[in-house]
Design an enzyme around this catalytic site. Structure first.
Site, short mmCIF file in Angstrom:
data_model
loop_
_atom_site.label_atom_id
_atom_site.label_comp_id
_atom_site.label_asym_id
_atom_site.label_seq_id
_atom_site.Cartn_x
_atom_site.Cartn_y
_atom_site.Cartn_z
N LYS A 79 0.23 4.33 -0.18
CA LYS A 79 -0.31 5.57 0.17
C LYS A 79 -0.19 6.71 -0.82
O LYS A 79 -0.10 6.52 -2.08
CB LYS A 79 0.00 5.76 1.75
CG LYS A 79 -0.09 4.61 2.58
CD LYS A 79 0.06 4.75 4.02
CE LYS A 79 -0.09 3.35 4.80
NZ LYS A 79 -0.35 3.64 6.29
N GLU A 130 -6.83 5.08 7.67
CA GLU A 130 -6.57 6.39 7.39
C GLU A 130 -7.84 7.06 6.68
O GLU A 130 -8.24 8.19 6.88
CB GLU A 130 -5.17 6.48 6.42
CG GLU A 130 -4.18 6.43 7.27
CD GLU A 130 -2.88 5.69 6.61
OE1 GLU A 130 -2.82 5.89 5.30
OE2 GLU A 130 -1.93 5.18 7.21
N ASN A 157 0.96 -1.00 0.14
CA ASN A 157 -0.26 0.09 -0.17
C ASN A 157 0.94 1.33 -0.03
O ASN A 157 1.57 1.61 0.99
CB ASN A 157 -0.87 -0.07 1.04
CG ASN A 157 -1.75 1.22 1.53
OD1 ASN A 157 -1.93 1.83 0.62
ND2 ASN A 157 -2.36 1.48 2.68
N GLY A 206 2.37 2.22 10.78
CA GLY A 206 3.34 3.31 10.53
C GLY A 206 3.83 3.87 12.09
O GLY A 206 4.52 4.67 11.95
N GLU A 257 -5.87 -4.71 10.38
CA GLU A 257 -4.93 -3.58 10.55
C GLU A 257 -5.08 -3.10 11.99
O GLU A 257 -5.75 -2.03 11.87
CB GLU A 257 -4.77 -2.79 9.55
CG GLU A 257 -4.41 -3.42 8.04
CD GLU A 257 -3.81 -2.34 7.41
OE1 GLU A 257 -2.56 -2.54 6.69
OE2 GLU A 257 -4.31 -1.23 6.96
N SER A 292 3.13 -2.09 10.25
CA SER A 292 4.49 -2.19 10.43
C SER A 292 5.29 -3.56 10.01
O SER A 292 5.95 -4.22 10.85
CB SER A 292 4.88 -1.67 12.05
OG SER A 292 4.63 -0.55 12.37
N HIS A 317 -9.53 1.74 4.41
CA HIS A 317 -8.36 1.73 5.20
C HIS A 317 -8.70 2.63 6.43
O HIS A 317 -9.21 3.65 6.24
CB HIS A 317 -7.22 2.49 4.32
CG HIS A 317 -5.89 2.24 4.90
ND1 HIS A 317 -5.49 3.00 5.91
CD2 HIS A 317 -4.87 1.20 4.85
CE1 HIS A 317 -4.20 2.79 6.52
NE2 HIS A 317 -3.94 1.49 5.89
P1 PGA Z 1 2.56 0.28 7.65
O1 PGA Z 1 1.22 0.39 7.04
O2 PGA Z 1 2.86 -1.17 7.06
O3 PGA Z 1 3.51 1.42 7.28
O4 PGA Z 1 2.27 0.29 9.19
C1 PGA Z 1 0.23 -0.56 6.98
C2 PGA Z 1 -1.12 0.11 6.24
O5 PGA Z 1 -1.36 1.17 6.59
O6 PGA Z 1 -1.53 -0.38 5.36
#
Ligand code: PGA
Length: 248
Positions: free
Chosen positions: A11, A96, A9, A172, A166, A212, A94
């Site tokens: 982003k 976010e 992903n 993140g 998630e 992560s 997601h």
């Molecule tokens: P990350 O993000 O691996 O940077 O923690 C995962 C995601 O938001 O899909």
């Protein structure tokens, strides 16, 4: 045996020239993997990524879409538009988007339905906050999100759905859920799918872990009983790191 799926992903990162270069560089490194590899790229990279990924084992996905088929929705992109350029997957819900763009369980469900109607495969994200986990509500939160996202989805349609657990506190932040906790949470989700659709579908549905994921924790996470791969954010931006995750 369920297949393993590794989805990146990106982003809001990567310009078209960076996307092209990433795909060109990673293609020879991962060409022999049996895992399914998906890159969910920004809209502006879709076309270039699809062209560059032609004749490779990399599939291209988008990161969001609107639930309406077309109309006066300035700035939005429809499922039909994604399908028309050759996109196969789309991330829906997601955290976010839930957090910053008012995505709700209801809009997630509408988007899932429109995605399926346009022959796109939704990667549906669910996950609890740290507060919810600390209050012992993680199971309740994620099983409810699962149920609401899947409302009105048939058994047949479930074959084209990927779920991604998630935990928000792990995205993140560098904090990964332990493989045991992540596996347990994914079992709750799988049990919910079983309750809704029966054992056969629950045994088949792909459920990813995200938060992560890195080359040095992927193996442990992916070798548990119920985690079928990862939705990878930060670590999917580097060819070397992402290829190692794909090859674990
Ligand atoms: P990350 O993000 O691996 O940077 O923690 C995962 C995601 O938001 O899909």
């Amino acid at each position: 045996m369920r297949r393993k799926v590794i989805a990146g992903n990106w982003k809001m990162n990567m310009l078209p020239n960076e996307a092209i270069s990433f795909i060109e560089q990673i293609t020879p490194l991962i060409k022999d993997t049996k895992n399914e590899v998906i890159l969910c790229v920004p809209y502006t990279d879709l076309f270039y990524s699809l062209l560059t990924a032609q004749n490779t084992n990399i599939k291209i996905g988008a990161q969001n879409m609107h639930w309406e088929e077309k109309g006066a929705y300035t700035g939005e992109v429809s499922g039909q538009m994604l399908k028309s350029v050759g996109v196969e997957y789309v991330i829906i819900g997601h955290s976010e988007r839930r957090q910053y763009f008012a995505e709700t369980d209801e809009t997630v469900n509408k988007k899932v339905k429109t995605a399926l109607a346009n022959e796109l495969k939704p990667i549906i994200c669910i996950g609890e906050t740290l507060e919810q986990r600390e209050q012992g509500k993680a199971e309740e939160v994620i099983t409810k999100q699962t149920m609401l996202a899947l409302e009105g989805i048939s058994k047949e349609q479930m074959k084209n759905i990927v779920l991604a657990y998630e935990p928000i506190w792990a995205i993140g932040t560098g904090k990964t859920a332990t493989s045991e906790d992540a596996n347990n949470s994914i079992k709750w989700v799988r049990n919910k799918v079983e309750e809704l659709y029966g054992k056969e579908i629950a045994d088949e549905v792909i459920i990813l872990y995200g938060g992560s994921v890195k080359a040095d924790n992927a193996k442990e996470l992916f070798s548990t009983t119920d985690i079928d791969g990862g939705l990878v954010g930060g670590a999917s931006l580097k060819v070397d790191e992402f290829s190692k995750i794909v090859l674990v």
